[in-house]
Write a protein that holds these residues in place. Structure first.
Motif, PDB file in Angstrom:
ATOM      1  N   ARG A  10       0.862  -1.186   0.000  1.00 33.17           N
ATOM      2  CA  ARG A  10       0.000   0.000   0.000  1.00 33.17           C
ATOM      3  C   ARG A  10       0.892   1.228   0.000  1.00 33.17           C
ATOM      4  NH1 ARG A  10      -5.152   1.591   0.469  1.00 33.17           N
ATOM      5  NH2 ARG A  10      -5.794  -0.595   0.469  1.00 33.17           N
ATOM      6  N   ILE A  11       0.674   2.093  -0.987  1.00 33.26           N
ATOM      7  CA  ILE A  11       1.512   3.269  -1.188  1.00 33.26           C
ATOM      8  C   ILE A  11       0.780   4.532  -0.752  1.00 33.26           C
ATOM      9  CG2 ILE A  11       2.648   4.721  -2.924  1.00 33.26           C
ATOM     10  CD1 ILE A  11       4.163   2.155  -2.389  1.00 33.26           C
ATOM     11  N   HIS A  12       1.464   5.354   0.002  1.00 30.28           N
ATOM     12  CA  HIS A  12       0.953   6.649   0.438  1.00 30.28           C
ATOM     13  C   HIS A  12       1.412   7.720  -0.558  1.00 30.28           C
ATOM     14  CE1 HIS A  12       1.546  10.361   3.135  1.00 30.28           C
ATOM     15  NE2 HIS A  12       0.248  10.233   2.958  1.00 30.28           N
ATOM     16  N   TYR A  13       0.477   8.567  -0.991  1.00 28.78           N
ATOM     17  CA  TYR A  13       0.815   9.574  -1.990  1.00 28.78           C
ATOM     18  C   TYR A  13       0.014  10.837  -1.762  1.00 28.78           C
ATOM     19  CZ  TYR A  13      -3.613   8.488  -4.352  1.00 28.78           C
ATOM     20  OH  TYR A  13      -4.940   8.320  -4.638  1.00 28.78           O
ATOM     21  N   ALA A  14       0.408  11.889  -2.452  1.00 31.30           N
ATOM     22  CA  ALA A  14      -0.355  13.141  -2.469  1.00 31.30           C
ATOM     23  C   ALA A  14      -0.417  13.631  -3.905  1.00 31.30           C
ATOM     24  CB  ALA A  14       0.307  14.188  -1.586  1.00 31.30           C
ATOM     25  N   LEU A  15      -1.631  13.901  -4.384  1.00 31.42           N
ATOM     26  CA  LEU A  15      -1.842  14.427  -5.728  1.00 31.42           C
ATOM     27  C   LEU A  15      -2.527  15.771  -5.584  1.00 31.42           C
ATOM     28  CD1 LEU A  15      -1.628  13.931  -8.790  1.00 31.42           C
ATOM     29  CD2 LEU A  15      -3.895  12.842  -8.675  1.00 31.42           C
ATOM     30  N   THR A  16      -1.847  16.832  -6.009  1.00 29.19           N
ATOM     31  CA  THR A  16      -2.343  18.191  -5.793  1.00 29.19           C
ATOM     32  C   THR A  16      -2.231  19.005  -7.080  1.00 29.19           C
ATOM     33  OG1 THR A  16      -0.144  18.888  -5.033  1.00 29.19           O
ATOM     34  CG2 THR A  16      -1.711  18.174  -3.350  1.00 29.19           C
ATOM     35  N   GLY A  17      -2.927  20.119  -7.095  1.00 31.81           N
ATOM     36  CA  GLY A  17      -2.889  21.007  -8.255  1.00 31.81           C
ATOM     37  C   GLY A  17      -4.073  20.780  -9.176  1.00 31.81           C
ATOM     38  N   PRO A  18      -4.259  21.670 -10.157  1.00 32.83           N
ATOM     39  CA  PRO A  18      -5.422  21.588 -11.062  1.00 32.83           C
ATOM     40  C   PRO A  18      -5.423  20.294 -11.864  1.00 32.83           C
ATOM     41  CG  PRO A  18      -3.808  23.175 -11.879  1.00 32.83           C
ATOM     42  CD  PRO A  18      -3.372  22.795 -10.507  1.00 32.83           C
ATOM     43  N   GLU A  19      -6.612  19.728 -12.053  1.00 33.62           N
ATOM     44  CA  GLU A  19      -6.726  18.456 -12.764  1.00 33.62           C
ATOM     45  C   GLU A  19      -6.222  18.549 -14.192  1.00 33.62           C
ATOM     46  OE1 GLU A  19     -10.566  16.729 -12.527  1.00 33.62           O
ATOM     47  OE2 GLU A  19     -10.574  16.620 -10.330  1.00 33.62           O
ATOM     48  N   ASP A  20      -6.290  19.729 -14.805  1.00 29.69           N
ATOM     49  CA  ASP A  20      -5.818  19.888 -16.181  1.00 29.69           C
ATOM     50  C   ASP A  20      -4.397  20.455 -16.233  1.00 29.69           C
ATOM     51  OD1 ASP A  20      -6.382  22.414 -15.253  1.00 29.69           O
ATOM     52  OD2 ASP A  20      -7.444  23.077 -17.059  1.00 29.69           O
ATOM     53  N   GLY A  21      -3.714  20.461 -15.085  1.00 32.28           N
ATOM     54  CA  GLY A  21      -2.360  20.996 -15.039  1.00 32.28           C
ATOM     55  C   GLY A  21      -1.339  20.041 -15.633  1.00 32.28           C
ATOM     56  N   THR A  22      -0.152  20.546 -15.916  1.00 30.50           N
ATOM     57  CA  THR A  22       0.948  19.718 -16.409  1.00 30.50           C
ATOM     58  C   THR A  22       1.363  18.735 -15.327  1.00 30.50           C
ATOM     59  OG1 THR A  22       1.763  21.515 -17.801  1.00 30.50           O
ATOM     60  CG2 THR A  22       3.308  19.737 -17.284  1.00 30.50           C
ATOM     61  N   PRO A  45       5.326  26.884 -10.337  1.00 33.10           N
ATOM     62  CA  PRO A  45       4.094  27.402 -10.959  1.00 33.10           C
ATOM     63  C   PRO A  45       2.852  26.711 -10.394  1.00 33.10           C
ATOM     64  CG  PRO A  45       5.765  26.967 -12.622  1.00 33.10           C
ATOM     65  CD  PRO A  45       6.308  26.409 -11.341  1.00 33.10           C
ATOM     66  N   ASP A  46       1.764  27.459 -10.266  1.00 37.82           N
ATOM     67  CA  ASP A  46       0.537  26.889  -9.696  1.00 37.82           C
ATOM     68  C   ASP A  46      -0.300  26.169 -10.747  1.00 37.82           C
ATOM     69  OD1 ASP A  46      -0.460  28.995 -11.132  1.00 37.82           O
ATOM     70  OD2 ASP A  46      -1.212  30.111  -9.397  1.00 37.82           O
ATOM     71  N   THR A  47       0.278  25.979 -11.934  1.00 39.48           N
ATOM     72  CA  THR A  47      -0.427  25.279 -13.014  1.00 39.48           C
ATOM     73  C   THR A  47      -0.043  23.804 -13.092  1.00 39.48           C
ATOM     74  OG1 THR A  47       1.348  25.961 -14.523  1.00 39.48           O
ATOM     75  CG2 THR A  47      -0.611  27.368 -14.410  1.00 39.48           C
ATOM     76  N   LEU A 111       4.859   7.261 -20.121  1.00 36.70           N
ATOM     77  CA  LEU A 111       4.635   7.878 -18.817  1.00 36.70           C
ATOM     78  C   LEU A 111       5.565   9.055 -18.550  1.00 36.70           C
ATOM     79  CD1 LEU A 111       4.147   4.764 -16.465  1.00 36.70           C
ATOM     80  CD2 LEU A 111       2.404   6.107 -17.665  1.00 36.70           C
ATOM     81  N   VAL A 112       6.713   9.080 -19.212  1.00 34.88           N
ATOM     82  CA  VAL A 112       7.742  10.081 -18.927  1.00 34.88           C
ATOM     83  C   VAL A 112       8.161  10.764 -20.228  1.00 34.88           C
ATOM     84  CG1 VAL A 112      10.007  10.511 -17.895  1.00 34.88           C
ATOM     85  CG2 VAL A 112       8.588   8.625 -17.032  1.00 34.88           C
ATOM     86  N   ARG A 113       7.900  12.075 -20.340  1.00 29.87           N
ATOM     87  CA  ARG A 113       8.316  12.796 -21.545  1.00 29.87           C
ATOM     88  C   ARG A 113       9.529  13.675 -21.316  1.00 29.87           C
ATOM     89  NH1 ARG A 113       6.576  18.209 -21.993  1.00 29.87           N
ATOM     90  NH2 ARG A 113       4.935  18.875 -20.546  1.00 29.87           N
ATOM     91  N   ALA A 114       9.869  13.904 -20.052  1.00 26.61           N
ATOM     92  CA  ALA A 114      11.067  14.663 -19.695  1.00 26.61           C
ATOM     93  C   ALA A 114      11.410  14.300 -18.260  1.00 26.61           C
ATOM     94  CB  ALA A 114      10.839  16.170 -19.830  1.00 26.61           C
ATOM     95  N   ASP A 254      12.502  26.847 -14.577  1.00 24.90           N
ATOM     96  CA  ASP A 254      12.989  27.163 -15.928  1.00 24.90           C
ATOM     97  C   ASP A 254      12.877  25.937 -16.829  1.00 24.90           C
ATOM     98  OD1 ASP A 254      13.551  29.728 -15.142  1.00 24.90           O
ATOM     99  OD2 ASP A 254      15.715  29.419 -14.930  1.00 24.90           O
ATOM    100  N   PHE A 255      13.241  24.764 -16.296  1.00 25.63           N
ATOM    101  CA  PHE A 255      13.169  23.543 -17.096  1.00 25.63           C
ATOM    102  C   PHE A 255      11.719  23.174 -17.391  1.00 25.63           C
ATOM    103  CE2 PHE A 255      13.049  18.838 -17.429  1.00 25.63           C
ATOM    104  CZ  PHE A 255      13.906  18.683 -18.524  1.00 25.63           C
ATOM    105  N   LEU A 256      10.858  23.260 -16.386  1.00 23.20           N
ATOM    106  CA  LEU A 256       9.449  22.957 -16.578  1.00 23.20           C
ATOM    107  C   LEU A 256       8.825  23.875 -17.629  1.00 23.20           C
ATOM    108  CD1 LEU A 256       8.386  22.486 -12.841  1.00 23.20           C
ATOM    109  CD2 LEU A 256       8.642  20.672 -14.539  1.00 23.20           C
ATOM    110  N   THR A 257       9.158  25.149 -17.558  1.00 24.19           N
ATOM    111  CA  THR A 257       8.619  26.115 -18.509  1.00 24.19           C
ATOM    112  C   THR A 257       9.082  25.793 -19.933  1.00 24.19           C
ATOM    113  OG1 THR A 257       8.588  27.818 -16.792  1.00 24.19           O
ATOM    114  CG2 THR A 257       8.492  28.570 -19.087  1.00 24.19           C
ATOM    115  N   ALA A 258      10.333  25.391 -20.063  1.00 23.74           N
ATOM    116  CA  ALA A 258      10.864  25.032 -21.381  1.00 23.74           C
ATOM    117  C   ALA A 258      10.155  23.816 -21.961  1.00 23.74           C
ATOM    118  CB  ALA A 258      12.363  24.788 -21.284  1.00 23.74           C
ATOM    119  N   GLN A 259       9.589  22.984 -21.061  1.00 26.18           N
ATOM    120  CA  GLN A 259       8.857  21.796 -21.529  1.00 26.18           C
ATOM    121  C   GLN A 259       7.359  22.098 -21.737  1.00 26.18           C
ATOM    122  OE1 GLN A 259      11.024  19.567 -22.345  1.00 26.18           O
ATOM    123  NE2 GLN A 259      12.512  20.845 -21.258  1.00 26.18           N
ATOM    124  N   GLY A 260       6.994  23.366 -21.623  1.00 26.48           N
ATOM    125  CA  GLY A 260       5.611  23.769 -21.865  1.00 26.48           C
ATOM    126  C   GLY A 260       4.723  23.715 -20.656  1.00 26.48           C
ATOM    127  N   ALA A 261       5.315  23.586 -19.467  1.00 21.84           N
ATOM    128  CA  ALA A 261       4.494  23.536 -18.239  1.00 21.84           C
ATOM    129  C   ALA A 261       3.989  24.923 -17.897  1.00 21.84           C
ATOM    130  CB  ALA A 261       5.340  22.988 -17.086  1.00 21.84           C
TER     131      ALA A 261
END
Length: 261
Positions: A10-22, A45-47, A111-114, A254-261
């Motif tokens: 059983r894995i404990h996790y947290a998923l946060t932020g907008p559902e349509d976010g990067t 970024p809050d996106t 699953l992983v693009r960057a 900076d890296f996230l932004t360069a990937q379109g986040a």
């Protein structure tokens, strides 16, 4: 509190932020839980749709009987992401988390693009080194290795901060079987060939005072991936997101932004 049963664990996790976010996935180091990222999250970024999780044997996740294989840790992560419907993510992995990133990218490029390989390598240490540490922990517990580990993890000035004892306590409160299980996974992993076949945007981050994965080791792994970027954070050890969170968050953003986040 979010948990999910994935096979035997059983894995404990947290998923946060907008559902349509990067989607961005964070995987932390041996001997820490996902609070490792707490200081940098408010600076990103809050996106972003952010997934953090405690790997098996750590934090609030289950501690099945060890030793573990790197394949099992990668499968846990794969199953969690599939369960949550996360694809085309930017994967940020620190230390063993960076090994999971490399293995997952080689297995499931959908699953992983960057990825961000922080304080990690395709191969960390030797079997003999890990066997000695595992043996010490099995005999005497994590208290036997905590001080040399803290010396490798943090720069000397950080040891004098009010925050340092909490990180020492987090390490000590990791289940011994979880630590030895994951240490065995690191010991048995050599991703030199698999990582050299990857072709995806990659940022490598190293800490100038890192005694666990020194900058040369981190950047040698980055060199396996054509076009990878490198960044050295000075006055920081193995966990630069803790010691220099502002710089870490800026470079990551900076890296996230360069990937379109």
């Amino acid at each position: 509190m979010q948990t999910v049963q994935l096979g035997d664990t059983r894995i404990h996790y947290a998923l946060t932020g907008p559902e349509d976010g990067t989607p961005v996935v964070f995987a932390n180091s041996l001997g820490t839980d996902f609070r490792l990222w707490d200081k940098i999250l408010p600076m990103l970024p809050d996106t972003l749709r952010i997934l953090r999780f405690d790997k098996r044997g750590h934090g609030l996740s289950d501690t099945p009987k060890g030793p573990y294989s790197m394949g099992a840790l990668i499968t846990d992560t794969e199953r969690l992401m599939d369960h949550l419907g996360l694809k085309d993510t930017i994967f940020v992995g620190l230390s063993i988390g960076g090994m999971i990133a490399q293995g997952l990218a080689a297995k499931r490029l959908d699953l992983v693009r960057a990825m961000v390989l922080s304080n990690t390598a395709a191969k960390i240490g030797t079997r003999d080194m890990w066997a000695e540490r595992i043996g010490n922990v099995e005999k005497a517990g994590l208290s036997d290795i905590v001080d040399p580990t803290m010396d490798r993890w943090f720069s000397k000035p950080f040891h004098r901060t009010e925050e340092f004892p909490a990180w020492r306590n987090m390490f000590l409160r990791t289940p011994a079987e979880g630590w030895t299980g994951c240490a065995a996974a690191i010991s048995g992993t050599d991703f030199m060939s698999a990582t050299s076949g990857l072709r995806l945007p990659t940022l490598a981050i190293a800490g100038s005072e890192d005694g666990s994965t020194p900058p040369d080791l981190v950047f040698e792994t980055a060199d396996l991936i054509p076009g990878s970027q490198k960044h050295l954070i000075r006055n920081a050890g193995h966990l630069p997101c803790v010691e220099q969170p502002e710089e870490y968050a800026r470079v990551l953003t900076d890296f996230l932004t360069a990937q379109g986040a």
